[in-house]
Design a protein around this motif. Structure first.
Motif, mmCIF file in Angstrom:
data_model
loop_
_atom_site.group_PDB
_atom_site.id
_atom_site.type_symbol
_atom_site.label_atom_id
_atom_site.label_comp_id
_atom_site.label_asym_id
_atom_site.label_seq_id
_atom_site.Cartn_x
_atom_site.Cartn_y
_atom_site.Cartn_z
ATOM 1 N N ILE A 176 83.115 60.672 42.359
ATOM 2 C CA ILE A 176 82.198 59.654 41.824
ATOM 3 C C ILE A 176 80.855 60.291 41.484
ATOM 4 O O ILE A 176 80.250 59.984 40.453
ATOM 5 C CB ILE A 176 82.008 58.480 42.828
ATOM 6 N N GLN A 177 80.414 61.211 42.339
ATOM 7 C CA GLN A 177 79.153 61.899 42.049
ATOM 8 C C GLN A 177 79.250 62.637 40.708
ATOM 9 O O GLN A 177 78.323 62.621 39.921
ATOM 10 C CB GLN A 177 78.814 62.915 43.165
ATOM 11 N N THR A 178 80.405 63.259 40.474
ATOM 12 C CA THR A 178 80.582 64.007 39.221
ATOM 13 C C THR A 178 80.594 63.089 38.009
ATOM 14 O O THR A 178 79.999 63.393 36.984
ATOM 15 C CB THR A 178 81.925 64.798 39.273
ATOM 16 N N PHE A 179 81.293 61.957 38.154
ATOM 17 C CA PHE A 179 81.501 61.101 36.978
ATOM 18 C C PHE A 179 80.511 59.940 36.875
ATOM 19 O O PHE A 179 80.606 59.147 35.949
ATOM 20 C CB PHE A 179 82.938 60.552 36.967
ATOM 21 N N GLN A 180 79.587 59.824 37.826
ATOM 22 C CA GLN A 180 78.744 58.619 37.804
ATOM 23 C C GLN A 180 77.846 58.468 36.575
ATOM 24 O O GLN A 180 77.605 57.327 36.165
ATOM 25 C CB GLN A 180 77.983 58.403 39.117
ATOM 26 N N PRO A 181 77.381 59.544 35.918
ATOM 27 C CA PRO A 181 76.614 59.294 34.683
ATOM 28 C C PRO A 181 77.455 58.536 33.640
ATOM 29 O O PRO A 181 76.976 57.606 33.005
ATOM 30 C CB PRO A 181 76.266 60.699 34.189
ATOM 31 N N MET A 182 78.731 58.909 33.520
ATOM 32 C CA MET A 182 79.613 58.231 32.564
ATOM 33 C C MET A 182 79.850 56.783 32.985
ATOM 34 O O MET A 182 79.814 55.859 32.167
ATOM 35 C CB MET A 182 80.918 59.028 32.473
ATOM 36 N N LEU A 183 80.052 56.555 34.278
ATOM 37 C CA LEU A 183 80.295 55.191 34.773
ATOM 38 C C LEU A 183 79.064 54.308 34.526
ATOM 39 O O LEU A 183 79.176 53.145 34.137
ATOM 40 C CB LEU A 183 80.620 55.203 36.278
ATOM 41 N N TYR A 184 77.916 54.903 34.752
ATOM 42 C CA TYR A 184 76.669 54.173 34.535
ATOM 43 C C TYR A 184 76.517 53.787 33.056
ATOM 44 O O TYR A 184 76.149 52.658 32.727
ATOM 45 C CB TYR A 184 75.497 55.054 35.008
ATOM 46 N N SER B 144 56.856 62.212 22.772
ATOM 47 C CA SER B 144 58.263 62.532 22.553
ATOM 48 C C SER B 144 59.145 61.825 23.585
ATOM 49 O O SER B 144 60.274 61.465 23.301
ATOM 50 C CB SER B 144 58.471 64.034 22.604
ATOM 51 N N GLN B 145 58.596 61.618 24.776
ATOM 52 C CA GLN B 145 59.358 60.911 25.809
ATOM 53 C C GLN B 145 59.610 59.461 25.391
ATOM 54 O O GLN B 145 60.720 58.943 25.524
ATOM 55 C CB GLN B 145 58.574 60.953 27.143
ATOM 56 N N GLU B 146 58.548 58.837 24.832
ATOM 57 C CA GLU B 146 58.693 57.451 24.362
ATOM 58 C C GLU B 146 59.716 57.361 23.242
ATOM 59 O O GLU B 146 60.535 56.455 23.192
ATOM 60 C CB GLU B 146 57.348 56.902 23.869
ATOM 61 N N GLU B 147 59.651 58.336 22.332
ATOM 62 C CA GLU B 147 60.603 58.356 21.207
ATOM 63 C C GLU B 147 62.031 58.484 21.715
ATOM 64 O O GLU B 147 62.943 57.807 21.243
ATOM 65 C CB GLU B 147 60.286 59.521 20.267
ATOM 66 N N GLU B 148 62.193 59.341 22.700
ATOM 67 C CA GLU B 148 63.525 59.550 23.275
ATOM 68 C C GLU B 148 64.021 58.270 23.941
ATOM 69 O O GLU B 148 65.175 57.888 23.782
ATOM 70 C CB GLU B 148 63.422 60.672 24.300
ATOM 71 N N ASP B 149 63.113 57.605 24.669
ATOM 72 C CA ASP B 149 63.484 56.357 25.342
ATOM 73 C C ASP B 149 63.865 55.292 24.328
ATOM 74 O O ASP B 149 64.816 54.543 24.523
ATOM 75 C CB ASP B 149 62.325 55.846 26.215
ATOM 76 N N ASN B 150 63.102 55.247 23.221
ATOM 77 C CA ASN B 150 63.392 54.261 22.176
ATOM 78 C C ASN B 150 64.719 54.546 21.500
ATOM 79 O O ASN B 150 65.476 53.635 21.200
ATOM 80 C CB ASN B 150 62.285 54.277 21.122
ATOM 81 N N ARG B 151 64.974 55.807 21.247
ATOM 82 C CA ARG B 151 66.232 56.203 20.615
ATOM 83 C C ARG B 151 67.412 55.787 21.514
ATOM 84 O O ARG B 151 68.402 55.243 21.053
ATOM 85 C CB ARG B 151 66.223 57.728 20.422
ATOM 86 N N ILE C 191 71.546 60.375 27.534
ATOM 87 C CA ILE C 191 71.072 59.150 28.217
ATOM 88 C C ILE C 191 70.830 59.457 29.697
ATOM 89 O O ILE C 191 71.689 60.021 30.376
ATOM 90 C CB ILE C 191 72.111 57.993 28.065
ATOM 91 N N LYS C 192 69.642 59.067 30.125
ATOM 92 C CA LYS C 192 69.294 59.354 31.521
ATOM 93 C C LYS C 192 69.987 58.352 32.434
ATOM 94 O O LYS C 192 70.012 57.160 32.133
ATOM 95 C CB LYS C 192 67.778 59.274 31.718
ATOM 96 N N THR C 193 70.537 58.857 33.511
ATOM 97 C CA THR C 193 71.248 57.955 34.428
ATOM 98 C C THR C 193 70.728 58.165 35.852
ATOM 99 O O THR C 193 70.495 59.299 36.253
ATOM 100 C CB THR C 193 72.764 58.235 34.412
ATOM 101 N N PRO C 194 70.555 57.073 36.588
ATOM 102 C CA PRO C 194 70.111 57.240 37.971
ATOM 103 C C PRO C 194 71.243 57.808 38.834
ATOM 104 O O PRO C 194 72.410 57.724 38.442
ATOM 105 C CB PRO C 194 69.777 55.811 38.400
ATOM 106 N N ARG C 195 70.922 58.406 39.938
ATOM 107 C CA ARG C 195 71.951 58.966 40.826
ATOM 108 C C ARG C 195 72.116 58.080 42.051
ATOM 109 O O ARG C 195 71.139 57.681 42.673
ATOM 110 C CB ARG C 195 71.560 60.369 41.335
#
Lengths: 181, 159
Positions: free
Chosen positions: B10-18, B90-97, A13-17
């Protein structure tokens, strides 16, 4: 979608920074939108109570009533100011016990105490205002209607408070039960 | 923990937080509020972090506590399409998934979201048990139920 795929999709999942500056802004309480909004409301309501305390003595003939009647009113208003300000302690730190179940258990207790304190202080305020305004009064129909209206407004306010907080507390309790073995 | 170290964390873990904020809240605005609330709660409790647990475990715990305990006005949910378009890049498919997965996770009860999220983050049963406070056996039982619920949602659109 297979389970491995599920994990891969999750990781993909793409996440903004956020920049350091954005994070720094987020951790400063004064820039915190939900706290700021709540803070404003609490401060306005507390200011109204304080203004009332300054004005009631001369404007509502407090000086013509005995000391204990004034003390009851002032006491119940002061308790409501404390109640208003106690919401900050509630929101500031949810807590981080050794696991989610224990944190939510503690938080549910905190919410319940706030709920009971609010109900008691609001009922106290209603009683304080009634005692103050009905002391040494000659009753007529208009005054009875006015008092009934005042009680109705307080009751409606209490009812909505109860409904909102009961559902919040129930939601947290439900989560505590979910994490019970 | 000093401020610079905290920002680095926070920079390290922010994808998970998001991602947590995306599965626990439906509207963009609520997701942003939750993300901010999580970061704020982490900052408020970072002094009480004594290093006895791993920093990742502590972050998961505070973030999930906040998501479960934070009350916000419910806004209308964002509706994602149930069906993928017939043809797409493929980008659209990925976004939909991605949208389908988030949509399915949003439909789970909050407790289920917590367990499956930790599982998808590749945490062991032992680690999930330590973070949530339930036994490892119970983690296994709950995970099996959640997985089948999730499969149903992904295939039929409902549990």
């Amino acid at each position: 979608m297979e389970l491995n795929e599920l994990q891969n999709s999750w990781k993909g999942i793409k996440t903004p920074r956020l920049t350091d500056q954005q994070i720094y802004t987020m951790i400063k309480q004064n820039d915190h939108p939900s706290l700021q909004k709540g803070q404003k409301q609490v401060l306005i309501e507390s200011a109204c109570f304080i203004i009332f305390l300054f004005l009631y003595y001369t404007m509502l003939d407090g000086n013509k009533k005995p000391f204990y009647i004034n003390a009851i009113l002032v006491g119940t208003v002061m308790l409501n100011i404390i109640q208003q300000l106690s919401v900050f302690a509630l929101n500031k730190n949810i807590g981080a016990a050794d696991n989610i179940r224990n944190t939510l258990k503690g938080y549910s207790g905190k919410l319940s105490r706030y709920y009971i304190f609010t109900i008691v202080t609001r009922l106290g305020l209603m009683a304080g205002i009634i005692i103050f305004s009905t002391y040494n009064i000659v009753w007529d129909t208009n005054k009875i209607i006015l008092l009934a209206l005042l009680m109705a407004v307080f009751s409606i306010q209490l009812f909505f408070f109860h409904k909102l907080w009961k559902s919040r507390i129930d939601k947290v309790r439900e989560d505590v039960l979910y994490f019970r073995d | 923990m000093e401020e610079a170290r905290f920002l680095e964390l926070i920079q390290t873990f922010q994808p998970m937080l998001y991602k947590i904020s995306r599965i626990y809240r439906k509207s963009r605005e609520d997701q942003e509020d939750l993300l901010q609330e999580i970061i704020y709660q982490l900052w408020k409790s970072h002094r009480s972090f004594n290093g006895s647990a791993q920093v990742g475990t502590w972050i998961y715990r505070v973030a999930l506590n906040t998501a479960l305990a934070d009350f916000r006005k419910k806004r209308p949910p964002v509706q994602y399409p149930d069906q993928l378009p017939d043809m797409g890049t493929s980008q659209e498919e990925e976004d939909n998934r991605e949208a389908r997965l988030i949509n399915a996770l949003q439909q789970l009860p909050d407790g289920d979201k917590t367990i499956i999220m930790l599982y998808m983050e590749s945490l062991s049963y032992k680690e999930i048990a330590a973070i949530t406070g339930i036994s490892e056996n119970n983690v296994g039982v709950k995970l099996n139920r959640i997985k089948s619920k999730l499969q149903n949602i992904l295939s039929n659109g409902t549990e």
